[in-house]
Structure formats: structure tokens, C-alpha cells
Motif scaffolding. Structure first.
Motif, PDB file in Angstrom:
ATOM      1  N   GLN A  31     -19.566  13.100 -25.303  1.00 50.19           N
ATOM      2  CA  GLN A  31     -19.401  11.656 -25.509  1.00 50.19           C
ATOM      3  C   GLN A  31     -20.301  10.872 -24.545  1.00 50.19           C
ATOM      4  O   GLN A  31     -20.348  11.164 -23.351  1.00 50.19           O
ATOM      5  N   SER A  32     -21.027   9.909 -25.086  1.00 48.64           N
ATOM      6  CA  SER A  32     -21.858   9.030 -24.251  1.00 48.64           C
ATOM      7  C   SER A  32     -21.330   7.610 -24.356  1.00 48.64           C
ATOM      8  O   SER A  32     -20.706   7.223 -25.353  1.00 48.64           O
ATOM      9  N   TRP A  33     -21.644   6.803 -23.339  1.00 48.92           N
ATOM     10  CA  TRP A  33     -21.073   5.445 -23.254  1.00 48.92           C
ATOM     11  C   TRP A  33     -22.180   4.413 -23.047  1.00 48.92           C
ATOM     12  O   TRP A  33     -23.189   4.698 -22.426  1.00 48.92           O
TER      13      TRP A  33
ATOM     14  N   VAL B 219     -17.467  -1.876 -22.851  1.00 48.36           N
ATOM     15  CA  VAL B 219     -17.916  -0.501 -22.650  1.00 48.36           C
ATOM     16  C   VAL B 219     -17.497   0.256 -23.899  1.00 48.36           C
ATOM     17  O   VAL B 219     -16.294   0.334 -24.217  1.00 48.36           O
ATOM     18  N   ARG B 220     -18.483   0.803 -24.634  1.00 49.12           N
ATOM     19  CA  ARG B 220     -18.213   1.435 -25.913  1.00 49.12           C
ATOM     20  C   ARG B 220     -18.777   2.853 -25.937  1.00 49.12           C
ATOM     21  O   ARG B 220     -19.826   3.115 -25.329  1.00 49.12           O
ATOM     22  N   SER B 221     -18.099   3.689 -26.685  1.00 48.70           N
ATOM     23  CA  SER B 221     -18.645   5.014 -26.924  1.00 48.70           C
ATOM     24  C   SER B 221     -19.810   4.912 -27.888  1.00 48.70           C
ATOM     25  O   SER B 221     -20.004   3.887 -28.558  1.00 48.70           O
ATOM     26  N   ASN B 222     -20.558   5.989 -27.970  1.00 44.57           N
ATOM     27  CA  ASN B 222     -21.747   5.981 -28.827  1.00 44.57           C
ATOM     28  C   ASN B 222     -21.383   5.698 -30.290  1.00 44.57           C
ATOM     29  O   ASN B 222     -22.020   4.888 -30.959  1.00 44.57           O
TER      30      ASN B 222
ATOM     31  N   VAL C 240     -12.349   5.533 -18.160  1.00 43.97           N
ATOM     32  CA  VAL C 240     -12.616   5.991 -19.520  1.00 43.97           C
ATOM     33  C   VAL C 240     -11.835   7.289 -19.721  1.00 43.97           C
ATOM     34  O   VAL C 240     -12.099   8.298 -19.058  1.00 43.97           O
TER      35      VAL C 240
ATOM     36  N   ASN D 192     -15.315   8.108 -15.401  1.00 48.71           N
ATOM     37  CA  ASN D 192     -15.174   8.879 -16.641  1.00 48.71           C
ATOM     38  C   ASN D 192     -14.173  10.005 -16.412  1.00 48.71           C
ATOM     39  O   ASN D 192     -14.446  10.981 -15.704  1.00 48.71           O
TER      40      ASN D 192
ATOM     41  N   TYR E 160     -12.215   4.547 -27.065  1.00 52.57           N
ATOM     42  CA  TYR E 160     -13.590   4.425 -27.571  1.00 52.57           C
ATOM     43  C   TYR E 160     -14.206   3.049 -27.286  1.00 52.57           C
ATOM     44  O   TYR E 160     -15.394   2.870 -27.462  1.00 52.57           O
ATOM     45  N   GLN E 161     -13.390   2.133 -26.844  1.00 54.58           N
ATOM     46  CA  GLN E 161     -13.907   0.798 -26.567  1.00 54.58           C
ATOM     47  C   GLN E 161     -13.015   0.104 -25.562  1.00 54.58           C
ATOM     48  O   GLN E 161     -11.789   0.145 -25.681  1.00 54.58           O
TER      49      GLN E 161
END
Length: 635
Positions: free
Chosen positions: A104-106, A180-183, A35, A97, A40-41
Motif C-alpha cells: 500500500q502506498s499513500w 491522506v489517501r491510499s493509492n 495509518v 504507518n 484508505y482515506q
């Protein structure tokens, strides 16, 4: 020399084994998802490692152990592995990460609602794992994140690398889609997906409500069958995307098992057959189309039951038979419309969409796009277009019926105009005839007036005669009443004094009521006195008995008489008593038994009772009538 060769062979073998082991270690190193800033995705469907546990015996401690890591293989296909549906499928996700942004959270998202069981394992600082289990066979609220997909929060901070494991249990060879996506991307993706699905369901519900309104207003089954079809499609969609499980039956996962392709397909096809038949019948009445529809619905129901309980056919054969079941009444309906020169392309294309929905929803292996999400949701716009086309066909039919109604009104107007012209002609002729008839009637009326005066005079005379006749009739009725009473008294006196056969006797005492009445009048001819309290006021009860007004004691006419506790009809006992008191008749017991249709012993017993009564009161046949013995009481 031989010993040297042996040492060389052993050395080379050891080196080759070490190289192979090293190669295996290199091949089976964990696949890492990095990441980075600006990302972001990430679709990680093919960035995972998997292990197929065919025995379903390993735990997370076994899977996560260092000596087990080389057994994982890299995922190269979206389906991961085909078949082995009864085996546990373990997957390993390693996330590194490398972002500089600490805010930023995932999230990890497993798209797709119909995974039977999905168990996600989070690594703890002490090396253990925290477990979270979800699936369409488990209650919805057991999930950490209440979303129709399987979402997990990845607590991986910048500079950290964590390895996650998850175990999947499937019901068919499904293609997985992992992200896997960001918030921010997770929220926007979820909102967009829910917005589009809400629009889809909103339009379908509006069409459903509108047709139900038409059904209530017009009372036409067409507008009930179409909402049934819409409802079946909505149910199919809710079971396909998981919104039904999230909002309608979150605590009842067993309903998810009902949302399989066979049940939904049956409901959709039955509703379509009924709707299509009614649609055709509104254009033109056709018994052939109606019978074909009934047989098609019956055949589809038998095929469904056979698939569930008897023998499950290969899906291509099953779909072929299903298409034939649908196509026969559909083609017959089109042929019937074509004969009437009625064409509805929206109706035809809607049926084509229906065929595509059935094929695409039943076979999960059809892949039109590289994206599994698009493949999964492709059926939604097809259903949407199908409902719109069916609605257009209904609107076209309504317009057709309106045109037919307008044309019928025009024809009716022309007919009414012709009728009005004929009516005017007839009215003119009738006026002339009425005028002539009126003159004739007026002349007849004057004649009738004269005759009416004569009739009134005659009526007055008739009224005087009628009054005289009425007085005479009244006088005759009084005389007739007295005569009848005299005849009854005379007849009864004859019965008491002269000889009568049983038929004549029955005319005097035809039934038990007459006997009870006679006995009551005989018993209480002087006055009534209660046997219990001596009170002399009474009310008449059943069988002409008397009930004391003071103590409410009821006394039957037969009590303390010769007929007390009598076991056979009292009118026959009256006749035996009557015969016994006659001197001019001497019938044997057999003759009396034959006349009265009683047993000889019964007649003998009652006759003996009469003799005892005679002895008790010293009865004289010449001086006393038989009725004097009726009141004799024998203990």
C-alpha cells in the motif's frame, strides 16, 4: 528567617517554571496521523500543526530544528489562521504507518487549485529535506504529479513515522482541505472528479455548439449572445477548478490571475444583458428595455473600471450595485412580457441562478456546507441548472415563434382564400369584358391592316425621297467641308497678309498647339532630315515634333527658329512677330505689353530679337510675310 523565605520562594518559582515548560512541551507535541489497516482515506485538515512566519525569514532548516518545534500550534480551524495574507504559513504533518500491508502506498492531497504557492518538504534519510514547489502562479509542469490539485507521494512504509513540512502562500482567507489517501482511493477519487467535471463541461459545450449552429443557420444574435454567456461560465469554471491551467494554459500561469471574480463576473453580466435584451426583443419590440440594457452595460463597465483602478468597494456594496444594474433591465423585460401575457418561468429561475452564481463566486467566505469541497463545487450545478433553464426558455421561445408563424400562416391562408374568391369573380367579369374588347380589337385590326398597306406604299415613296436627300446631304457635306477649309485658309492668309487685332489673331492661333502645328508645317514643308544622322524617316512626337527613326533623336518645332528657348507663351510671340511685320500698325511697347499682358521688358527683348532676325536675312516687309522670320535662327 528572611533568608529561608527567599530560598523557598526561589525553589517554588523554579518548580512552577519547570511545570509550565513541561506543560508547553506536552501541548506542542507533534500531532500524529496514524495509518491503520482498513483505513484508505483520512482528512487531516485539523490534524496538522502550524506556525505563522510574519517576517517570512525562516528556512526549512530553521523550521525543522528541535528548538523550533515547540513554536508550532495545533490547527483547530479549516482556515488555519485569518488575515496575515502576506506572511508564510508553515504546516507540519507527522504520519505514522501502522499497516501490515507492504503493498500500500499513500498520497498527500491539498485540494484546491487557487493556492498561490505551495512548497512541500520531504525528509531525506540524512536529515535534510527535498523541496517541491507548485502553485497557480508557477508553471504547471513543475509539479511532481500532474494533477489539478497539489498532490505529493508520501514514501512512508509500514512501521515508519515521518514528519513533513509545507509552506503555503495565500491570496485570500481560504479554507484548506487536506487529505491522506491510499493509492487506490487517490485514483478512484481523481477519476470520479475528472469524470463529473468532464460531463459538466461536455454538456455545456454541446449547448454552446448547438446555439452556434442555430446562429449560423438563423443569423439571429440571440444564438450568439447565449454561447458568449456559456463561454464565460466555462472560462469561470476552468479557472475555478484548475482544469484550464492543467490542459489549456499550463505554461502561462499569468492567465490564472485574469480568472478572478471581477473579470469573469463582468463578462458573464455583459453577455447576460445582451442575451436577455435580445430574448425580450424577439417577443416584443421595446425601446425602453433596449435603452435600459445599454445603460446597464455601460454602468457595469464603469463600476468594473472603478473597482480595478480607482477605489475598491466593500464586496457587499459592490454586489448590491451589481444586482441593481442587472435587476432594472430584467424587471423591465418581465413587465414588458407580462403586458403581452407572456410568461417564462424557466427564464426567471435562470436569472435567479445567475444571481446566486455571482454572489457565491464573488464571496469566498459563504459556507453552506461543512465540507469545503462541496462549498467550492456548489456553484457548478447552479451554473448547469442555469444553462439548462436558459435553454428551456429558448426552446419555449422557439415554440412560441413557431405558433406565431403557424397562426400567421392560417391568417394568410384565409386572406388568400378570400382573394381567390374575389379573383374568380373578377375573372368572370374580365372574361366578358375581354370578349367584347376582343371583337372590337379584331374590327380595329382589319382597319389597321388596310391602313398598313397604305403606309407601306407611303414608306416606299419616303425611302426613295430619303435616298435622294441622303445624296444631297453628302454633296452638301463635301461642299461644306471644302468651304470650311477655304475659310480657314482665307483666315490664315488674312492673318499673314492683312491686319488683325489680337482677338481675331487668337481665333487663327488660339493656343500653343496651333502655333506648334503651324511652325512644324512651315519648318518641314519640304522634307525632314535628322540633324544628327541625316536620316529622312521620322515619327511624330509631342508638340508636333519629329523623332528620327534611325538614331531616335527628337527635334522640337521651335529648335533653330526665332522661338527657340522662348520664356513666354508662343501664341503671344506669334502676335508680336505679326505686328512687327505690319506697316500700317505702329504700336508702342507699352500698348503691346498691355494687350498681351506681358512685361514691357519681355516685349522689348523679343521685338529686338525680331529686328536682329530681319537684319540677318535682309527682310522686306513689302515682299515677305512675317512667317519667313519665324525660321530665322539666332545664335
Amino acid at each position: 528567617m528572611a533568608a529561608f523565605r527567599l530560598h523557598v520562594f526561589i525553589l517554588l518559582t523554579g518548580m512552577f517554571t519547570s511545570l509550565v515548560a513541561y506543560a508547553n512541551i506536552e501541548v506542542n507535541l507533534p500531532t500524529t496521523v496514524e495509518v491503520k489497516d482498513g483505513v484508505y482515506q483520512i482528512q487531516v485538515s485539523k490534524m496538522l500543526d502550524f506556525y505563522l512566519d510574519t517576517t517570512s525569514q525562516y528556512s526549512i532548516n530553521d523550521i525543522s530544528s528541535p528548538e523550533f518545534q515547540h513554536k508550532f500550534q495545533k490547527v483547530t480551524d479549516g482556515h488555519v489562521v485569518y488575515d496575515y495574507l502576506d506572511s508564510d504559513l508553515w504546516m507540519r504533518l507527522t504520519v505514522s504507518n501502522k499497516q501490515s500491508d507492504h503493498n500500500q502506498s499513500w498520497y498527500f492531497e491539498s485540494w484546491g487549485f487557487d493556492i498561490k504557492k505551495f512548497t512541500f518538504y520531504f525528509p531525506n534519510p540524512d536529515g535534510s529535506f527535498h523541496e517541491n514547489t507548485a502553485g497557480f502562479s508557477l508553471p504547471f509542469f513543475e509539479r511532481n504529479i500532474h494533477h489539478k490539485n497539489f498532490n505529493q507521494f508520501l514514501d512512508v512504509r509500514p512501521g515508519e513515522t515521518k514528519t513533513y513540512y509545507f509552506k503555503v502562500q495565500r491570496t485570500y482567507n481560504q479554507e484548506f482541505s487536506f487529505y491522506v489517501r491510499s493509492n487506490e482511493r487517490f485514483l478512484s477519487h481523481s477519476l470520479n472528479e475528472y469524470f463529473l467535471l468532464g460531463t459538466y463541461y461536455g454538456v455545456l459545450i454541446l449547448i454552446l455548439i448547438f446555439n452556434l449552429y442555430l446562429f449560423i443557420k438563423l443569423k439571429d444574435l440571440l444564438y450568439l449572445y447565449f454561447p458568449c454567456l456559456i463561454f464565460a461560465c466555462i472560462w469561470f469554471s476552468l479557472g475555478r477548478d484548475g482544469l484550464g491551467f492543467q490542459y489549456l494554459w499550463p505554461g502561462m500561469p499569468w492567465i490564472n490571475k485574469l480568472n478572478n471574480e471581477k473579470v469573469i463576473e463582468l463578462l458573464i453580466i455583459l453577455a447576460t444583458l445582451l442575451f436577455s435584451n435580445r430574448y425580450i426583443q424577439k417577443y416584443t419590440k421595446s425601446d425602453k428595455v433596449f435603452k435600459a440594457t445599454i445603460w446597464a452595460a455601460f454602468a457595469k463597465l464603469l463600476l468594473f473600471l472603478s473597482q480595478i483602478y480607482v477605489y475598491e468597494m466593500y464586496y457587499i456594496n459592490y454586489l448590491t450595485i451589481t444586482f441593481l444594474i442587472l435587476f432594472i433591465p430584467f424587471s423591465m423585460g418581465l413587465y414588458t412580457l407580462a403586458k403581452e401575457k407572456i410568461y417564462s418561468w424557466s427564464y426567471i429561475f435562470a436569472f435567479a441562478c445567475l444571481f446566486l452564481v455571482i454572489v457565491y463566486s464573488y464571496s469566498k467566505t459563504i459556507q453552506l456546507f461543512n465540507n469545503p469541497v462541496l462549498n467550492w463545487y456548489f456553484v457548478y450545478p447552479v451554473i448547469f441548472i442555469e444553462m439548462i433553464l436558459f435553454s428551456f426558455s429558448i426552446f419555449k421561445q422557439i415554440k412560441f415563434l413557431q405558433d406565431e408563424y403557424v397562426n400567421a400562416n392560417k391568417e394568410r391562408t384565409l386572406v388568400l382564400e378570400k382573394n381567390n374568391q374575389l379573383t374568380l369573380q373578377l375573372n368572370s367579369k374580365l372574361k366578358e369584358k375581354v370578349k367584347a374588347r376582343t371583337e372590337k380589337i379584331e374590327k380595329m385590326a382589319s382597319d389597321l391592316a388596310k391602313k398598313n398597306v397604305e403606309l407601306q406604299t407611303t414608306n416606299l415613296r419616303l425611302e426613295e425621297l430619303n435616298a435622294q436627300v441622303t445624296q444631297m446631304n453628302k454633296f452638301l457635306e463635301e461642299n461644306n467641308k471644302e468651304l470650311k477649309m477655304s475659310v480657314q485658309v482665307t483666315t490664315k492668309d488674312l492673318a499673314l497678309m492683312k491686319g488683325l487685332d489680337f482677338e481675331d489673331f487668337k481665333k487663327v492661333f488660339p493656343n500653343k498647339e496651333a502655333c506648334f502645328q503651324f511652325l512644324s508645317e512651315l519648318k518641314w514643308k519640304d522634307s525632314f532630315h535628322c540633324k544628327k544622322c541625316g536620316y529622312n524617316k521620322y515619327n511624330e512626337g509631342a508638340n508636333f515634333g519629329r523623332r528620327c527613326r534611325n538614331c531616335n533623336y527628337y527635334e522640337s518645332p521651335t529648335v533653330d527658329t526665332l522661338f527657340h528657348k522662348l520664356k513666354f507663351p508662343i501664341e503671344k510671340a506669334f502676335y508680336i512677330l505679326y505686328l512687327t511685320n505690319r506697316k500700317d500698325v505702329n504700336l508702342s511697347l507699352n500698348e503691346i505689353s498691355e494687350i498681351l499682358e506681358l512685361r514691357r521688358e519681355t516685349c522689348w527683348a523679343f521685338k529686338n530679337k525680331i529686328n536682329l532676325a530681319m537684319e540677318k536675312v535682309n527682310h522686306n516687309k513689302d515682299l515677305s510675310g512675317w512667317e519667313t522670320l519665324a525660321l530665322v535662327h539666332l545664335d
